[in-house]
Design a protein around this motif. Sequence first.
Motif, mmCIF file in Angstrom:
data_model
loop_
_atom_site.group_PDB
_atom_site.id
_atom_site.type_symbol
_atom_site.label_atom_id
_atom_site.label_comp_id
_atom_site.label_asym_id
_atom_site.label_seq_id
_atom_site.Cartn_x
_atom_site.Cartn_y
_atom_site.Cartn_z
ATOM 1 N N ASN A 158 42.322 43.546 35.923
ATOM 2 C CA ASN A 158 43.033 44.563 35.052
ATOM 3 C C ASN A 158 42.379 44.722 34.060
ATOM 4 O O ASN A 158 42.292 44.324 32.676
ATOM 5 C CB ASN A 158 44.532 43.937 34.549
ATOM 6 C CG ASN A 158 45.450 43.598 35.691
ATOM 7 O OD1 ASN A 158 45.995 44.438 36.410
ATOM 8 N ND2 ASN A 158 45.691 42.271 35.919
ATOM 9 N N ASP A 201 38.849 40.151 32.068
ATOM 10 C CA ASP A 201 39.635 41.413 32.290
ATOM 11 C C ASP A 201 38.875 42.340 30.958
ATOM 12 O O ASP A 201 38.992 43.609 31.030
ATOM 13 C CB ASP A 201 40.993 41.340 32.172
ATOM 14 C CG ASP A 201 41.724 40.674 33.488
ATOM 15 O OD1 ASP A 201 40.908 40.943 34.463
ATOM 16 O OD2 ASP A 201 42.965 40.712 33.311
ATOM 17 N N SER A 220 40.634 46.081 30.560
ATOM 18 C CA SER A 220 41.244 46.152 29.297
ATOM 19 C C SER A 220 40.506 46.271 28.258
ATOM 20 O O SER A 220 39.478 45.790 27.980
ATOM 21 C CB SER A 220 42.517 45.160 29.132
ATOM 22 O OG SER A 220 42.957 45.491 27.933
#
Length: 966
Positions: free
Chosen positions: A263, A274, A265
Amino acid sequence: MKYNFHKIRATHRRVTLASTASLLAVAIAVPAIGQENAQVAITSPTSESDIVVTGIRGSLQRNLDIKRSSAGVVDVISAEDIGKFPDSNVAASLQRLPGVSINRSGSRGEPDGITVRGFGGDFNETLIDGRRISTATGGRSVDFSSVGADFVGQLSVLKTPDVSLSSSSIGATVNISYPKPFDSPGTRVALSASGSVQDDAGKIVPTIGALFSKTFADDTIGILVDGIYTRRDTQVNRVYVSGWQGGLFAPCQLAGSNAATCNPSDAATASASDRKSVVGWYGQQYGADQRYTKDERIDGRIALQWAPSDDIVMTLDDNYSRQKIVTDISGFGVWFNQGSMRNVEQDENGTTIDFVQQGSPTDFTAGTDTRVLETNQVGLNLKWDATPNLKIEADASYSKSRQNPGGEISSENGDIGYGGLLGTANGIRVTGNSSSAFPELTAYGPNGDASRWIDTSIIGSHVTVRQQQLNSDEIKQFRLGATWEQDNLTIKFGGRYMEDEFKLQNSSTFTNNFWQAYAGYGGPSGQGSGVLIPSSLLQGTIGTNNFIPGFSGMLPPGLLKFDAREYQRYLEGLGNPQAQNIPGYNYGCCGTAYTGMFDLLLDPGSVQNVREKTWSAYVRVNFEADVAGMPFHFNAGAREEITKLVSAGIGRLPISITGSTADPTLLTVGFGESQPISTKSSYSYFLPSLDMKLELTDTLHLRFDASRTLTRPALNTLTPVLNVGVGQRVGALTATGGNPNLKPYLADNFDLAAEWYYQRNSYASVNFFIKSVSNFVVAGTQRQTINGVVDPTTGAPAVFTVSQRVNGPSATIKGVELAWQHVFGDTGFGFNANATFVKTNKPYDEDNLSQSGFAVTGLANSANLVAFYDKNGFQFRTAVNWRDKYLREFGQAQNNSAFGAEPTFVNSSLQVDLSTSYQINERISVFGEALNITNETISTHGRFSNQLLDVYAYGRRFTAGARYRF
């Protein structure tokens, strides 16, 4: 010198090699190509004999003499050169000169601009008979593909300024001189006709022209009329990556990652896997298309002259041109988002050379682009020999240029295809350098089934884009000047007023969001909207085998052909979704506004009105003297320019962003109320100039030139508003802003040259130049929020890539021009060769990731060679033009990089052209041309050499025709 027209009538006018009369004689006598029995008659300046100039050697000698006698650094091409070069327009002719290179339109392969000593576009001012010409293309530079080369008298490239003409160009001032009836008394008629064919288009298209000139009433009244119709059809193949965006990848996205989830980010609290921390560049959109362009141009001109006395000449002229370019496009495109990429492989520079994106939709694209450019300039000139020493000239003109004057639709595009449930796990694989290889898709077809790449049973509607660009540019100018001559002293003084008003506006289906009315691809893709496309709209396929000659890389097996306008009409024929339920209509995008027609809506942010007024005054002093027995020529001048500017537009701020239920890549921006914005600004500059020439011997001359010149920013950059587009893409939010307070570029220029005129029609020269330029206008970008609007795909304040121009740093450009022209006696053989080498203290630094990265654009080494044979009525010419790689601009078709405006480089190119002609008799000649015989391509790349942006294969062109004159 007074005009004695009775003497002119008796002697057919006394002229010298540099006279304008000889230029018209060449323009009308284009067929008279270098006959052995038609040599150049060289007379002394006091001779009353006629001068007959024919053949390549006579033309080159005249150009050389003009260069030799000029106060500053000037290069010239005469009408006969233009008639004999294998050139379609003025830009193609100018590239034969030292330090001049051409810029080509990728879609047509046509020269549409020039670069002089590394400065292109707006850095070069184009005049017609000393007057600024209007242009509605959006900048200050003239699109040379709209300027025909036929029946031009002379092209002059002033690399050092003549303050009595202009100081508004850092590159060069190009002055296009047209013939006048008094240039060649009597009756003159010239006719020309030819047919040309581009090998890929395969269609023969005509060019037809005529010129008539006549003087009467004892040569005190004259009229000249000419007109020409030109058509060129071109088929071009293209492979593209619309933009290489810089940003940060998360480690979990990279090849070899063992992360269970990914994910990406920006949050500091995200896990190390991430958190976006790896610098890289990726291709935003990949595709290929074929373009068929029909380019039609009409040029017409009339010039009337009257000499009521020996001392007065009045000239009234009107120049008209109309160019219509229609391009039909068929292709495909695949869109990528950085956050969706997985298994990313990078090279040592951070370029993504392989990746996978799940569920990628496939679009088959079609479009028709139309541009009509109409320009008319009317002028009145008065020359009065007031006394034996004093000459006065007054000139007034009005010019207006309009883009799409009949309300033509600029662009009608349609996308169809498949996605959603039929999306493909694919990506782009980079296999080599942009000069020899294009990227390729790693997979294609619905769900990766290549055999169904074009499966008409599953292809549905996506987006429909219609745009209308309406521009106009209106110029009013008046100049008054006087010249005092006495003995070896000449003084010129005068002034000019010019008013330039530029208007721009764009209407589109982006503004009302109608472009998304049937997005979604239809039932098989499972996204809840869109309709299947009936087979009756599909027109077959275009093969992609050997699509780009000389390039490696694989493409899907074909491009789907359909007409975007018929596609739009089909969707409109489905009815009004407000009056009935229409399955497939995207009710979530357009609400009740869409009633069944793809109407255009004005984009308030595109409205622009700029009015610029300039007052200038000049004085120039020239004298000649002897220094130690050597002739010395001194020329000093100064020009003061005062400019006042009013810039107006319509501003509005975004208040919302919504996603699309039909297509997860689309976003729609909502706005608050619009309000008018207007600003004023002004500036003034003092622009001095100095030219010195010392004749060490009759054949060896030294020159030194120093000057200050300016280039004003493009009119379309002076808008006072920030414009955010309605239709946006996920991960690619953009906005553009103008700056009405931009100041001109300023340059201090220095030239040092040696010229050796070692025999008739032959010379060699070396010219060193330095340009120190300040106030560079930089297209800076920054990532920022606007009005706190929220991005629905992240839930955080939306981050826009905002492009805005500001005055920035300074830079120094240094270079040397080498030129050599030689004719081998009476053999008929000769050549003209030149080379230019340039460098700067501000080259592009590909490792600089700052938002304010800066480099000088346009700089490239170049070389030209024209070799010819001209004897016994037969002429053959070979022209070779080479230009090294150069930085064209900052910005790409899709420019959403986190590191500012990404660069666009043009790869090196070499083009070879041939021309030949034969003089059948005194009045008739036949000719042939072959352009781009080596089948050269145009290719561009981004920050690194393997980041291909575009490659165009524009093919060869062949022409054959005949000329008649009497």
